[in-house]
Design a protein around this motif. Structure first.
Motif, PDB file in Angstrom:
ATOM      1  N   VAL A  80      -9.531  -6.306  17.852  1.00  0.00           N
ATOM      2  CA  VAL A  80     -10.695  -5.615  18.405  1.00  0.00           C
ATOM      3  C   VAL A  80     -11.715  -6.629  18.910  1.00  0.00           C
ATOM      4  O   VAL A  80     -12.079  -7.575  18.204  1.00  0.00           O
ATOM      5  N   ASP A  81     -12.195  -6.402  20.140  1.00  0.00           N
ATOM      6  CA  ASP A  81     -13.227  -7.259  20.718  1.00  0.00           C
ATOM      7  C   ASP A  81     -14.585  -6.952  20.105  1.00  0.00           C
ATOM      8  O   ASP A  81     -14.832  -5.830  19.632  1.00  0.00           O
ATOM      9  N   PRO A  82     -15.518  -7.920  20.144  1.00  0.00           N
ATOM     10  CA  PRO A  82     -16.760  -7.787  19.362  1.00  0.00           C
ATOM     11  C   PRO A  82     -17.773  -6.801  19.904  1.00  0.00           C
ATOM     12  O   PRO A  82     -18.707  -6.427  19.195  1.00  0.00           O
ATOM     13  N   GLY A  83     -17.623  -6.350  21.173  1.00  0.00           N
ATOM     14  CA  GLY A  83     -18.563  -5.380  21.707  1.00  0.00           C
ATOM     15  C   GLY A  83     -18.123  -3.947  21.524  1.00  0.00           C
ATOM     16  O   GLY A  83     -18.829  -3.013  21.929  1.00  0.00           O
ATOM     17  N   ASP A 131     -13.194  -5.236   3.756  1.00  0.00           N
ATOM     18  CA  ASP A 131     -12.001  -5.412   2.915  1.00  0.00           C
ATOM     19  C   ASP A 131     -10.730  -5.330   3.747  1.00  0.00           C
ATOM     20  O   ASP A 131      -9.670  -5.810   3.323  1.00  0.00           O
ATOM     21  N   ASN A 132     -10.817  -4.693   4.905  1.00  0.00           N
ATOM     22  CA  ASN A 132      -9.651  -4.489   5.766  1.00  0.00           C
ATOM     23  C   ASN A 132      -9.601  -5.466   6.931  1.00  0.00           C
ATOM     24  O   ASN A 132      -8.757  -5.330   7.820  1.00  0.00           O
ATOM     25  N   LEU A 133     -10.483  -6.465   6.917  1.00  0.00           N
ATOM     26  CA  LEU A 133     -10.452  -7.509   7.932  1.00  0.00           C
ATOM     27  C   LEU A 133      -9.384  -8.533   7.567  1.00  0.00           C
ATOM     28  O   LEU A 133      -9.467  -9.187   6.528  1.00  0.00           O
ATOM     29  N   ARG A 172     -13.150 -11.945  18.093  1.00  0.00           N
ATOM     30  CA  ARG A 172     -12.092 -10.943  17.932  1.00  0.00           C
ATOM     31  C   ARG A 172     -11.867 -10.692  16.446  1.00  0.00           C
ATOM     32  O   ARG A 172     -11.901 -11.608  15.640  1.00  0.00           O
ATOM     33  N   PHE A 173     -11.635  -9.425  16.114  1.00  0.00           N
ATOM     34  CA  PHE A 173     -11.368  -9.009  14.744  1.00  0.00           C
ATOM     35  C   PHE A 173      -9.934  -8.480  14.652  1.00  0.00           C
ATOM     36  O   PHE A 173      -9.463  -7.787  15.555  1.00  0.00           O
ATOM     37  N   GLU A 174      -9.276  -8.764  13.549  1.00  0.00           N
ATOM     38  CA  GLU A 174      -7.973  -8.165  13.263  1.00  0.00           C
ATOM     39  C   GLU A 174      -8.102  -7.320  12.008  1.00  0.00           C
ATOM     40  O   GLU A 174      -8.482  -7.826  10.945  1.00  0.00           O
ATOM     41  N   PHE A 175      -7.776  -6.032  12.127  1.00  0.00           N
ATOM     42  CA  PHE A 175      -7.916  -5.108  11.007  1.00  0.00           C
ATOM     43  C   PHE A 175      -6.565  -4.586  10.552  1.00  0.00           C
ATOM     44  O   PHE A 175      -5.668  -4.337  11.367  1.00  0.00           O
TER      45      PHE A 175
END
Length: 341
Positions: A80-83, A131-133, A172-175
């Motif tokens: 997921v992108d930060p915006g 916790d899901n990152l 960027r985030f990975e969940f």
């Protein structure tokens, strides 16, 4: 640039606003700020009530155009992108019948929510948002792009999860994702404020034994003009039970049946509906331009004195926009060691 919410934020004017489209733009922005001595502030989706995205005479790094969400349904992962907002995220992952715990307003930005903790309807079952990152791509203060996870740059990964900032800019985030919906059981059960004491006392006992899939929160406020409420209740004090059950609909109906016996309700609106719809149900409470303010406290238990104070102060709310809210979390969120992040 959109107007930033919050009176102090509205008085600030950055010297320059850099609207980034990719991580390399963030690198160049940080390098320029270092060379020129500009203070940096970061704007994700622009939802933050305090207006921390806006600095005075510095550089705002604006990530709001970076809204992409890429889903790997087989691995149950989302990148997921930060915006991105929760609306962007939920729509993408629900296309695969998946979700992760996020907040309860679709206009919320994924970045601020995650890095600050984040809780919502799925938290009792699957933990906090943070916790899901699983990993994060970060541009550090010297303009270096790194990945932070349990296996790479572990100390940075520990720090960005709730550390309060100044460790870098997440690009960027990975969940981790979980099966949710697409249909859930959700809705509102509304009692007169005069019944607050008995409703709150019974709620406390009910919540103590509720399964992780069932979430019941309490809101005390003046009743908005909801169509399922009688006209003479509009504007009057009410106790609202906000209900969410993510499992089998029939089992959920059985589990919530005792709630209707807490008192004589003004009305209810509960049924099966898409998870996406429920995630947007409370958006009207956080509209652009509002002067929002809140305080919060954490309780291990709701004692008689606490409930008495809550019921009493609910009678004194100064406007229809004010409310007292009890969000029951516990369960999975409490199983993560306090020093894990």
């Amino acid at each position: 640039l959109e107007p930033v919410r919050g009176s102090e934020a509205n008085k600030r004017r950055p010297a320059v606003i850099v609207q980034c489209k990719q991580a390399d733009d963030v690198v160049r922005a940080i390098q320029h700020a270092r060379q020129t001595g500009l203070e940096i502030s970061i704007r994700g989706a622009g939802h933050n009530i305090a207006g921390n995205a806006v600095c005075e005479s510095g550089m705002m790094i604006d990530l709001s155009t970076m809204t992409g969400v890429r889903v790997d349904a087989g691995a149950r992962r989302a990148h997921v992108d930060p915006g991105a907002t929760l609306a962007d995220f939920d729509k993408a992952v629900q296309a695969h019948g998946l979700a992760t715990p996020v907040g309860i307003n679709s206009t919320t930005g994924i970045s601020g929510l995650t890095l600050g903790g984040g809780f919502g309807w799925l938290t009792r079952k699957y933990g906090m948002t943070v916790d899901n990152l699983a990993s994060a791509d970060v541009v550090t203060a010297d303009g270096t792009k790194v990945r932070a996870s349990d296996s790479e740059n572990r100390e940075l990964f520990w720090a960005i999860r709730g550390g309060g900032g100044n460790f870098g800019v997440v690009t960027r985030f990975e969940f981790a994702l979980h099966p949710v919906g697409p249909q859930v059981l959700a809705g509102l059960l509304v009692f007169p404020l005069e019944q607050a004491s008995q409703v709150l006392t019974q709620y406390r006992e009910f919540a103590a034994s509720a399964p992780e899939e069932l979430v019941v929160w309490v809101v005390l406020r003046q009743a908005p003009p909801l169509p399922f409420l009688p006209a003479d209740a509009h504007g009057k004090g009410v106790v609202v039970l906000a209900i969410f059950y993510g499992g089998d609909i029939r089992e959920g109906e059985r589990l919530i049946a005792p709630l209707r016996r807490f008192g004589k309700a003004h009305g209810e609106h509960i049924g099966a509906l898409p998870y996406l719809q429920w995630q947007q149900a409370f958006d009207p409470l956080l509209t652009p331009g509002a002067r929002n303010y809140w305080k919060s406290h954490n309780f291990r238990a709701l004692g008689d004195e606490t409930l008495s104070v809550v019921a009493e102060w609910a009678k004194r709310l100064p406007s229809p926009q004010c409310e007292i809210f009890i969000g029951h979390i516990a369960c999975a969120a409490n199983r993560v060691p306090p020093d894990a992040m």
